[in-house]
Structure formats: C-alpha cells, structure tokens
Scaffold this motif. Structure first.
Motif, PDB file in Angstrom:
ATOM      1  N   MET A   1       0.769  -1.058  -0.087  1.00  0.00           N
ATOM      2  CA  MET A   1       0.263  -0.034  -0.079  1.00  0.00           C
ATOM      3  C   MET A   1       0.790   1.166   0.054  1.00  0.00           C
ATOM      4  SD  MET A   1      -2.899   1.567   0.245  1.00  0.00           S
ATOM      5  CE  MET A   1      -3.635   2.848   1.015  1.00  0.00           C
ATOM      6  N   PHE A   2       1.971   1.157   0.859  1.00  0.00           N
ATOM      7  CA  PHE A   2       2.599   2.441   0.887  1.00  0.00           C
ATOM      8  C   PHE A   2       3.599   2.702  -0.426  1.00  0.00           C
ATOM      9  CE2 PHE A   2       6.482   4.817   2.724  1.00  0.00           C
ATOM     10  CZ  PHE A   2       5.753   5.820   3.003  1.00  0.00           C
ATOM     11  N   LEU A   3       3.805   1.694  -0.970  1.00  0.00           N
ATOM     12  CA  LEU A   3       4.490   1.759  -2.121  1.00  0.00           C
ATOM     13  C   LEU A   3       3.674   2.602  -3.323  1.00  0.00           C
ATOM     14  CD1 LEU A   3       7.320   1.496  -3.882  1.00  0.00           C
ATOM     15  CD2 LEU A   3       6.437  -0.928  -4.435  1.00  0.00           C
ATOM     16  N   CYS A   4       2.334   2.252  -3.479  1.00  0.00           N
ATOM     17  CA  CYS A   4       1.583   2.897  -4.297  1.00  0.00           C
ATOM     18  C   CYS A   4       1.566   4.359  -4.226  1.00  0.00           C
ATOM     19  CB  CYS A   4       0.218   2.203  -4.276  1.00  0.00           C
ATOM     20  SG  CYS A   4       0.179   0.517  -4.824  1.00  0.00           S
ATOM     21  N   VAL A   5       1.314   4.725  -2.931  1.00  0.00           N
ATOM     22  CA  VAL A   5       1.261   6.091  -2.608  1.00  0.00           C
ATOM     23  C   VAL A   5       2.454   6.902  -3.051  1.00  0.00           C
ATOM     24  CG1 VAL A   5       0.945   7.749  -0.743  1.00  0.00           C
ATOM     25  CG2 VAL A   5      -0.636   5.649  -0.813  1.00  0.00           C
ATOM     26  N   GLN A   6       3.626   6.132  -2.662  1.00  0.00           N
ATOM     27  CA  GLN A   6       4.890   6.837  -2.893  1.00  0.00           C
ATOM     28  C   GLN A   6       4.966   7.203  -4.473  1.00  0.00           C
ATOM     29  OE1 GLN A   6       7.830   3.910  -1.486  1.00  0.00           O
ATOM     30  NE2 GLN A   6       7.977   5.101   0.517  1.00  0.00           N
ATOM     31  N   ILE A   7       4.652   6.172  -5.325  1.00  0.00           N
ATOM     32  CA  ILE A   7       4.723   6.309  -6.671  1.00  0.00           C
ATOM     33  C   ILE A   7       3.654   7.240  -7.232  1.00  0.00           C
ATOM     34  CG2 ILE A   7       4.130   4.958  -8.712  1.00  0.00           C
ATOM     35  CD1 ILE A   7       5.217   2.580  -7.602  1.00  0.00           C
ATOM     36  N   THR A   8       2.465   7.449  -6.563  1.00  0.00           N
ATOM     37  CA  THR A   8       1.447   8.409  -7.147  1.00  0.00           C
ATOM     38  C   THR A   8       1.995   9.773  -6.706  1.00  0.00           C
ATOM     39  OG1 THR A   8      -0.304   6.995  -6.509  1.00  0.00           O
ATOM     40  CG2 THR A   8      -0.779   9.268  -6.401  1.00  0.00           C
ATOM     41  N   TYR A   9       2.651   9.920  -5.645  1.00  0.00           N
ATOM     42  CA  TYR A   9       3.373  11.201  -5.176  1.00  0.00           C
ATOM     43  C   TYR A   9       4.488  11.699  -6.060  1.00  0.00           C
ATOM     44  CZ  TYR A   9       0.275  11.465  -1.241  1.00  0.00           C
ATOM     45  OH  TYR A   9      -0.865  11.213  -0.516  1.00  0.00           O
ATOM     46  N   SER A  10       5.378  10.884  -6.509  1.00  0.00           N
ATOM     47  CA  SER A  10       6.620  11.057  -7.150  1.00  0.00           C
ATOM     48  C   SER A  10       6.663  11.037  -8.506  1.00  0.00           C
ATOM     49  CB  SER A  10       7.841  10.059  -6.608  1.00  0.00           C
ATOM     50  OG  SER A  10       7.487   8.703  -6.767  1.00  0.00           O
ATOM     51  N   VAL A  11       6.113  10.107  -9.163  1.00  0.00           N
ATOM     52  CA  VAL A  11       6.144   9.699 -10.739  1.00  0.00           C
ATOM     53  C   VAL A  11       5.539  11.017 -11.206  1.00  0.00           C
ATOM     54  CG1 VAL A  11       4.985   8.428 -12.609  1.00  0.00           C
ATOM     55  CG2 VAL A  11       6.200   7.335 -10.647  1.00  0.00           C
ATOM     56  N   PRO A  12       4.508  11.624 -11.105  1.00  0.00           N
ATOM     57  CA  PRO A  12       4.018  12.903 -11.898  1.00  0.00           C
ATOM     58  C   PRO A  12       5.093  13.898 -11.951  1.00  0.00           C
ATOM     59  CG  PRO A  12       2.049  11.928 -10.461  1.00  0.00           C
ATOM     60  CD  PRO A  12       3.398  11.516 -10.387  1.00  0.00           C
ATOM     61  N   PHE A  13       5.705  14.180 -10.911  1.00  0.00           N
ATOM     62  CA  PHE A  13       6.668  15.224 -10.926  1.00  0.00           C
ATOM     63  C   PHE A  13       7.894  14.929 -11.581  1.00  0.00           C
ATOM     64  CE2 PHE A  13       4.083  16.313  -7.251  1.00  0.00           C
ATOM     65  CZ  PHE A  13       3.964  17.634  -7.383  1.00  0.00           C
ATOM     66  N   ALA A  14       8.127  13.543 -11.509  1.00  0.00           N
ATOM     67  CA  ALA A  14       9.264  13.216 -12.370  1.00  0.00           C
ATOM     68  C   ALA A  14       9.182  13.217 -13.797  1.00  0.00           C
ATOM     69  CB  ALA A  14       9.928  11.582 -11.971  1.00  0.00           C
ATOM     70  N   LEU A  15       7.944  12.759 -14.248  1.00  0.00           N
ATOM     71  CA  LEU A  15       7.804  13.059 -15.619  1.00  0.00           C
ATOM     72  C   LEU A  15       7.339  14.307 -16.019  1.00  0.00           C
ATOM     73  CD1 LEU A  15       5.154   9.993 -15.745  1.00  0.00           C
ATOM     74  CD2 LEU A  15       7.520  10.075 -16.756  1.00  0.00           C
ATOM     75  N   ALA A  16       7.111  15.403 -15.188  1.00  0.00           N
ATOM     76  CA  ALA A  16       6.889  16.599 -15.794  1.00  0.00           C
ATOM     77  C   ALA A  16       8.366  17.113 -15.797  1.00  0.00           C
ATOM     78  CB  ALA A  16       6.144  17.421 -14.533  1.00  0.00           C
ATOM     79  N   SER A  17       9.180  16.741 -14.826  1.00  0.00           N
ATOM     80  CA  SER A  17      10.586  17.343 -14.894  1.00  0.00           C
ATOM     81  C   SER A  17      11.647  16.894 -16.056  1.00  0.00           C
ATOM     82  CB  SER A  17      11.411  17.036 -13.629  1.00  0.00           C
ATOM     83  OG  SER A  17      12.649  17.355 -13.585  1.00  0.00           O
ATOM     84  N   ILE A  18      11.181  15.662 -16.395  1.00  0.00           N
ATOM     85  CA  ILE A  18      11.828  15.121 -17.764  1.00  0.00           C
ATOM     86  C   ILE A  18      11.070  15.790 -18.803  1.00  0.00           C
ATOM     87  CG2 ILE A  18      12.150  12.820 -18.898  1.00  0.00           C
ATOM     88  CD1 ILE A  18      12.280  11.560 -16.173  1.00  0.00           C
ATOM     89  N   TYR A  19       9.903  15.938 -19.078  1.00  0.00           N
ATOM     90  CA  TYR A  19       9.588  16.100 -20.208  1.00  0.00           C
ATOM     91  C   TYR A  19       9.779  17.851 -20.422  1.00  0.00           C
ATOM     92  CZ  TYR A  19       6.009  17.180 -23.976  1.00  0.00           C
ATOM     93  OH  TYR A  19       5.421  17.747 -25.090  1.00  0.00           O
ATOM     94  N   SER A  20       9.618  18.774 -19.321  1.00  0.00           N
ATOM     95  CA  SER A  20      10.022  19.819 -19.453  1.00  0.00           C
ATOM     96  C   SER A  20      11.389  20.203 -19.777  1.00  0.00           C
ATOM     97  CB  SER A  20       9.542  20.699 -18.279  1.00  0.00           C
ATOM     98  OG  SER A  20      10.209  20.146 -17.048  1.00  0.00           O
TER      99      SER A  20
END
Length: 101
Positions: free
Chosen positions: A1-20
C-alpha cells in the motif's frame, strides 16, 4: 500500500521534470503548474464537500461520487488536451532519466 502512494506522489513530478527539460520548457514553471493542479482541487474539495454531505445527509458518499466524476472528466481531458510528445523528445527523455538511488 505504501509503495503505491509513493509512486503516486513522485512519478508525476519526475515525468513533468523530464518532459519539461527535454522540450525546453522551464522546470520550475512546469512543476509549479503541476503542484497547483494538485493543490487547488484539494482546497475545493475541503471547502465544498462538507456542505454537500450536509445537504444530502448521506455521510461521505456524495463527496466520493463527486470525486469519481471529477476523476473521469480529468482523465478524458488529459487524453484530449495534453500534447503528444514527439518521438525524438521521447528518445531524449529516455537518456535523461535516472534512478532513485
């Protein structure tokens, strides 16, 4: 459960950073916009859903239904409105990405 929340919180910011960074957009502006897209709906939900729950006298169910409808609308808008990255941008993003260690 905790891993899912970590992915939800970190992946959008990582993808936005990479794409920008690969598209030449400012990372600070992109991440700030993403943060506002997360925070403003949270503020609206906290301000509105209590009154909706009181009006229907049904506990939290109206708020959950409103959240589900909003999530469905957001998913459709994301597919329709967000630009499709070019293949050359995707190749650059693959080389820029790093690990979390």
């Amino acid at each position: 459960m905790f891993l899912c929340v970590q992915i939800t919180y970190s992946v959008p910011f990582a993808l936005a950073s990479i794409y920008s960074s690969t598209s030449g957009a400012g990372q600070g502006l992109s991440l700030g916009t993403l943060n506002l897209a997360i925070v403003i709906p949270q503020m609206l939900v906290s301000a509105i859903c209590g009154k909706i729950d009181e009006a229907f006298d049904a506990g939290n169910l109206p708020a959950f239904v409103m959240g589900a409808i909003s999530a469905a609308i957001s998913a459709v808008l994301a597919f329709v409105l967000l630009p499709t990255p070019h293949p050359q941008d995707m190749a650059k993003a693959a080389t820029v990405a790093g690990g979390f260690h």
